[in-house]
Design an enzyme around this catalytic site. Structure first.
Site, PDB file in Angstrom:
ATOM      1  N   SER A  81       3.579  -0.453   6.214  1.00 59.85           N
ATOM      2  CA  SER A  81       2.879   0.491   5.332  1.00 59.85           C
ATOM      3  C   SER A  81       3.803   1.612   4.859  1.00 59.85           C
ATOM      4  O   SER A  81       3.465   2.362   3.951  1.00 59.85           O
ATOM      5  CB  SER A  81       1.668   1.077   6.061  1.00 59.85           C
ATOM      6  N   CYS A  82       4.991   1.724   5.483  1.00 58.79           N
ATOM      7  CA  CYS A  82       5.966   2.733   5.045  1.00 58.79           C
ATOM      8  C   CYS A  82       6.515   2.368   3.657  1.00 58.79           C
ATOM      9  O   CYS A  82       6.460   1.214   3.247  1.00 58.79           O
ATOM     10  CB  CYS A  82       7.147   2.795   6.018  1.00 58.79           C
ATOM     11  N   VAL A  83       7.050   3.370   2.965  1.00 63.58           N
ATOM     12  CA  VAL A  83       7.601   3.134   1.630  1.00 63.58           C
ATOM     13  C   VAL A  83       9.030   3.664   1.553  1.00 63.58           C
ATOM     14  O   VAL A  83       9.269   4.854   1.796  1.00 63.58           O
ATOM     15  CB  VAL A  83       6.748   3.811   0.531  1.00 63.58           C
TER      16      VAL A  83
END
Lengths: 202, 177
Positions: free
Chosen positions: B33-35
């Protein structure tokens, strides 16, 4: 940088909780599979972005796992993670077949992992309820199969949301002769830890 | 020109920021879910990469790791690559990640989606041109961005890596005279 003071006594209590809770969970898994699982002493640690659990050889190796939200008196996120080869062992034990690769992980294979998580987490929470008198509910497990690092970081961000730090109760269970290993993480809301300790009389 | 093509990449771990000038490879491993949020300044050929974990800080603890949150990562990236807010419109941005790996969650915080939305809004606020996105979906991602060639390479489990040539969009290539 640990802002919650975690005395040795409290860390011991969390380890003991993990031990008793997962003891029941592993027995349930043994009943299901007819295989004896060995439980390691749980590790209680602050989970930060630089100390990630070592699930397999590389951060991009494939892992299979679930996450379930736990609600009630000791809320948090519960996760089970299996390196791909260990998930294959579970599939072979429980449905006598295994997917050839990630693209073949259909609903049947997902439901096997979800069911294992469900039974283990259910037993874990029952054991904790019996010890503390807590009322605990779990949501059904949600499934993922992906790079280890991507799965672990997604679990961490879910648990980290709205809080400053993350305490992990990490337990490894294994079947050495079948090179199976599974990992269980309970990531309690850190604000709920005091309630747990007072229920235990610490 | 170095013959060592396999130069070590500068990898931004969770919450970290890495900066490279003129050459070098920036990347992130295992984005769920990190960007991975990369800003590039065509004028100085400088790129900064933040591994953003959450949309915004919940208290004032962000100062230790500004790269962890979208709303603190972007202004910190500007400072790290030496660009002030009024110059930000010359920057180009790449966003990679923001997947929802866990399917069918009954209660979901949708952190991947909210990270992506927050970062897209920040790009609009700073008037930064978004030239490449590989976001959302249900897959984890790793990527590497080569500053000297403008090529970004994205990997997902069980799929061949994809390569995207961004030199022109980055302003790396001078138009032929």
């Amino acid at each position: 940088m640990m802002t919650t003071e975690m005395s040795a006594l409290r860390a011991d209590a969390l380890r003991e909780i993990g031990n008793i809770g997962l003891g029941g969970a592993v027995t349930a898994l043994s009943d299901l599979t007819g295989v004896l699982f060995q439980l390691e002493v749980p590790r209680v640690h602050e989970m930060d972005t630089t100390h990630l659990p070592n699930l397999c050889d590389s951060p991009e190796c494939l892992v299979v796992g679930t996450i379930s939200r736990v609600e009630g008196d000791w809320p948090g996120e519960a996760a089970f993670l299996f390196p791909w080869e260990s998930a294959e062992v579970l599939w072979e034990m429980l449905v006598q077949m295994k997917p050839a690769g990630l693209e073949e992980v259909n609903e049947l294979y997902q439901s096997v992992i979800n069911e294992v998580s469900n039974i283990m987490l259910g037993n874990y929470l029952i054991a904790i309820s019996q010890m503390t008198g807590f009322k605990l509910d779990m949501e059904p497990p949600a499934f993922a199969a992906d790079m280890a690092m991507a799965v672990v970081s997604s679990i961490m961000t879910e648990a980290l949301y709205g809080q400053r730090e993350l305490i992990a109760i990490e337990t490894r269970f294994q079947v050495p002769e079948r090179s199976f290993q599974g990992f269980f993480f309970y990531l309690p809301e850190t604000g709920s830890l005091d309630r747990l300790f007072s229920a235990l009389g610490i | 020109m170095s013959l060592l093509s396999a130069r070590a990449s500068l990898l931004a771990g969770m919450g970290e920021i890495k900066v490279a000038r003129k050459e070098g490879v920036l990347g992130c491993i295992g984005l769920g879910s990190c960007v991975g949020t990369l800003l590039y300044d065509p004028q100085t050929h400088t790129a900064g990469l933040a591994h953003v974990m959450l949309p915004e800080p919940h208290d004032n603890d962000w100062s230790l790791m500004p790269g962890k949150y979208a709303t603190t990562a972007v202004p910190t990236l500007l400072r790290e690559i030496g660009v002030n807010t009024s110059q930000a419109s010359r920057l180009r941005a790449l966003l990679i990640g923001g997947g929802e790996l866990f399917q069918n969650r009954s209660q979901t915080l949708k952190i991947g989606e909210r990270n992506v939305e927050t970062l897209q809004q920040l790009m609009r606020d700073y008037r930064i041109t978004l030239i490449f996105e590989d976001v959302r979906g249900s897959s984890g991602r790793s990527f590497e961005f080569d500053l000297s060639t403008g090529v970004v390479r994205v990997r997902k489990v069980g799929q061949p890596p994809t390569e995207h040539a961004l030199a022109y969009a980055l302003g790396l290539m001078r138009p032929a005279v």
